[in-house]
Scaffold this motif. Structure first.
Motif, PDB file in Angstrom:
ATOM      1  N   ALA A 279      -8.989  -6.649  46.158  1.00 43.35           N
ATOM      2  CA  ALA A 279      -7.725  -6.980  45.494  1.00 43.35           C
ATOM      3  C   ALA A 279      -6.501  -6.858  46.395  1.00 43.35           C
ATOM      4  CB  ALA A 279      -7.536  -6.174  44.214  1.00 43.35           C
ATOM      5  N   VAL A 280      -6.703  -6.939  47.717  1.00 43.48           N
ATOM      6  CA  VAL A 280      -5.551  -7.018  48.622  1.00 43.48           C
ATOM      7  C   VAL A 280      -5.003  -8.435  48.518  1.00 43.48           C
ATOM      8  CG1 VAL A 280      -4.799  -6.918  51.040  1.00 43.48           C
ATOM      9  CG2 VAL A 280      -6.441  -5.234  50.165  1.00 43.48           C
ATOM     10  N   GLN A 281      -3.734  -8.544  48.202  1.00 42.29           N
ATOM     11  CA  GLN A 281      -3.133  -9.851  47.955  1.00 42.29           C
ATOM     12  C   GLN A 281      -2.771 -10.597  49.242  1.00 42.29           C
ATOM     13  OE1 GLN A 281       0.166  -9.172  45.311  1.00 42.29           O
ATOM     14  NE2 GLN A 281      -1.110  -8.023  43.902  1.00 42.29           N
ATOM     15  N   ALA A 282      -2.423  -9.864  50.289  1.00 39.61           N
ATOM     16  CA  ALA A 282      -1.992 -10.496  51.538  1.00 39.61           C
ATOM     17  C   ALA A 282      -2.746  -9.892  52.729  1.00 39.61           C
ATOM     18  CB  ALA A 282      -0.488 -10.336  51.715  1.00 39.61           C
ATOM     19  N   PRO A 283      -4.065 -10.141  52.826  1.00 37.60           N
ATOM     20  CA  PRO A 283      -4.832  -9.538  53.918  1.00 37.60           C
ATOM     21  C   PRO A 283      -4.374  -9.979  55.304  1.00 37.60           C
ATOM     22  CG  PRO A 283      -6.170 -11.134  52.728  1.00 37.60           C
ATOM     23  CD  PRO A 283      -4.896 -10.965  51.959  1.00 37.60           C
ATOM     24  N   GLU A 284      -3.748 -11.139  55.374  1.00 36.80           N
ATOM     25  CA  GLU A 284      -3.262 -11.619  56.680  1.00 36.80           C
ATOM     26  C   GLU A 284      -2.109 -10.768  57.200  1.00 36.80           C
ATOM     27  OE1 GLU A 284      -0.788 -13.445  53.560  1.00 36.80           O
ATOM     28  OE2 GLU A 284      -2.948 -13.235  53.785  1.00 36.80           O
ATOM     29  N   GLN A 285      -1.495  -9.987  56.350  1.00 39.26           N
ATOM     30  CA  GLN A 285      -0.384  -9.126  56.776  1.00 39.26           C
ATOM     31  C   GLN A 285      -0.830  -7.720  57.146  1.00 39.26           C
ATOM     32  OE1 GLN A 285       2.761  -9.268  53.871  1.00 39.26           O
ATOM     33  NE2 GLN A 285       2.900 -11.494  53.979  1.00 39.26           N
ATOM     34  N   VAL A 286      -2.089  -7.386  56.892  1.00 42.36           N
ATOM     35  CA  VAL A 286      -2.609  -6.057  57.206  1.00 42.36           C
ATOM     36  C   VAL A 286      -2.821  -5.937  58.715  1.00 42.36           C
ATOM     37  CG1 VAL A 286      -4.548  -4.460  56.873  1.00 42.36           C
ATOM     38  CG2 VAL A 286      -3.709  -5.856  54.958  1.00 42.36           C
ATOM     39  N   ARG A 287      -2.479  -4.802  59.256  1.00 42.41           N
ATOM     40  CA  ARG A 287      -2.709  -4.506  60.667  1.00 42.41           C
ATOM     41  C   ARG A 287      -3.525  -3.225  60.757  1.00 42.41           C
ATOM     42  NH1 ARG A 287      -1.696  -8.911  60.671  1.00 42.41           N
ATOM     43  NH2 ARG A 287      -0.148 -10.098  61.792  1.00 42.41           N
ATOM     44  N   VAL A 288      -4.411  -3.173  61.771  1.00 38.85           N
ATOM     45  CA  VAL A 288      -5.257  -2.018  62.026  1.00 38.85           C
ATOM     46  C   VAL A 288      -4.933  -1.508  63.423  1.00 38.85           C
ATOM     47  CG1 VAL A 288      -7.630  -1.177  62.241  1.00 38.85           C
ATOM     48  CG2 VAL A 288      -7.084  -2.964  60.564  1.00 38.85           C
ATOM     49  N   LEU A 289      -4.708  -0.214  63.505  1.00 35.32           N
ATOM     50  CA  LEU A 289      -4.321   0.396  64.772  1.00 35.32           C
ATOM     51  C   LEU A 289      -5.154   1.650  64.988  1.00 35.32           C
ATOM     52  CD1 LEU A 289      -2.327   0.431  67.182  1.00 35.32           C
ATOM     53  CD2 LEU A 289      -0.714   1.621  65.695  1.00 35.32           C
ATOM     54  N   VAL A 290      -5.760   1.767  66.151  1.00 37.72           N
ATOM     55  CA  VAL A 290      -6.561   2.940  66.493  1.00 37.72           C
ATOM     56  C   VAL A 290      -5.695   3.875  67.335  1.00 37.72           C
ATOM     57  CG1 VAL A 290      -8.649   3.770  67.652  1.00 37.72           C
ATOM     58  CG2 VAL A 290      -8.682   1.578  66.417  1.00 37.72           C
TER      59      VAL A 290
END
Length: 183
Positions: A76-87
């Motif tokens: 149910a994430v509406q804008a997955p293209e805006q998610v960022r992952v940082l290690v």
């Protein structure tokens, strides 16, 4: 016995955690004057730190890959293209002492903290950077943030931590319940 921490729950997913009782859920919905006073003091600081930290980290993160975007949509994430992952080896903590103290009391900033979500940025420790369960857990938090709005999420999350603690917080229980969904 000390409170259950995020790392304890991630490392032992079969640990039995009892959900909040009906009276506790009512206290979350209608916090006491004491909790409201704590929130009134901490919320403006927390929201400012949250927004600033998300802005600072966003451009350093990677986008979700296509498979991760599909999972995000199913969560149910509406804008997955805006998610960022940082290690990162260490996650940022607030500089304001009162906010930093509250964060550390809830287990944030410890070596055992594997992941954290700040707005649309998911922070992962190197040891959790390839763990789909951890990523799914954090994607649920992204969905919650979208559903409640950033300010609403922060207020609700802090209320839950103050009233029932991390391990029994409904927002965390939702994330733990969905982190093992098989897509």
């Amino acid at each position: 016995m000390s409170a259950l921490t995020p790392a304890m729950l991630m490392m032992n997913p079969k640990m039995v955690v009892f959900p909040p009782t009906r009276p506790e859920l009512l206290r979350i919905e209608y916090p006491s004057d004491y909790v409201q006073a704590k929130l009134a003091h901490l919320l403006p600081l927390a929201q400012a730190w949250y927004q600033q930290t998300e802005q600072e980290l966003y451009s350093s993160g990677r986008a979700l890959n296509p498979q991760e975007q599909v999972i995000a949509l199913k969560l149910a994430v509406q804008a997955p293209e805006q998610v960022r992952v940082l290690v990162l080896d260490e996650f940022p903590l607030p500089k304001q002492e009162v906010l930093k103290q509250a964060a550390t009391e809830f287990g944030f900033g410890t070596e055992s903290e594997l992941a954290r979500t700040i707005g649309s940025v998911i922070l992962l420790k190197p040891s959790a950077s390839h763990d789909p369960v951890v990523l799914q857990h954090e994607l649920v938090h992204i969905s919650q943030i979208e559903r409640l709005g950033r300010a609403g999420f922060i207020e609700r999350y802090l209320s839950e931590l103050f009233i029932v603690g991390y391990a029994r917080a409904p927002l965390e229980l939702e994330a733990y319940a969905k982190q093992y969904l098989d897509f």
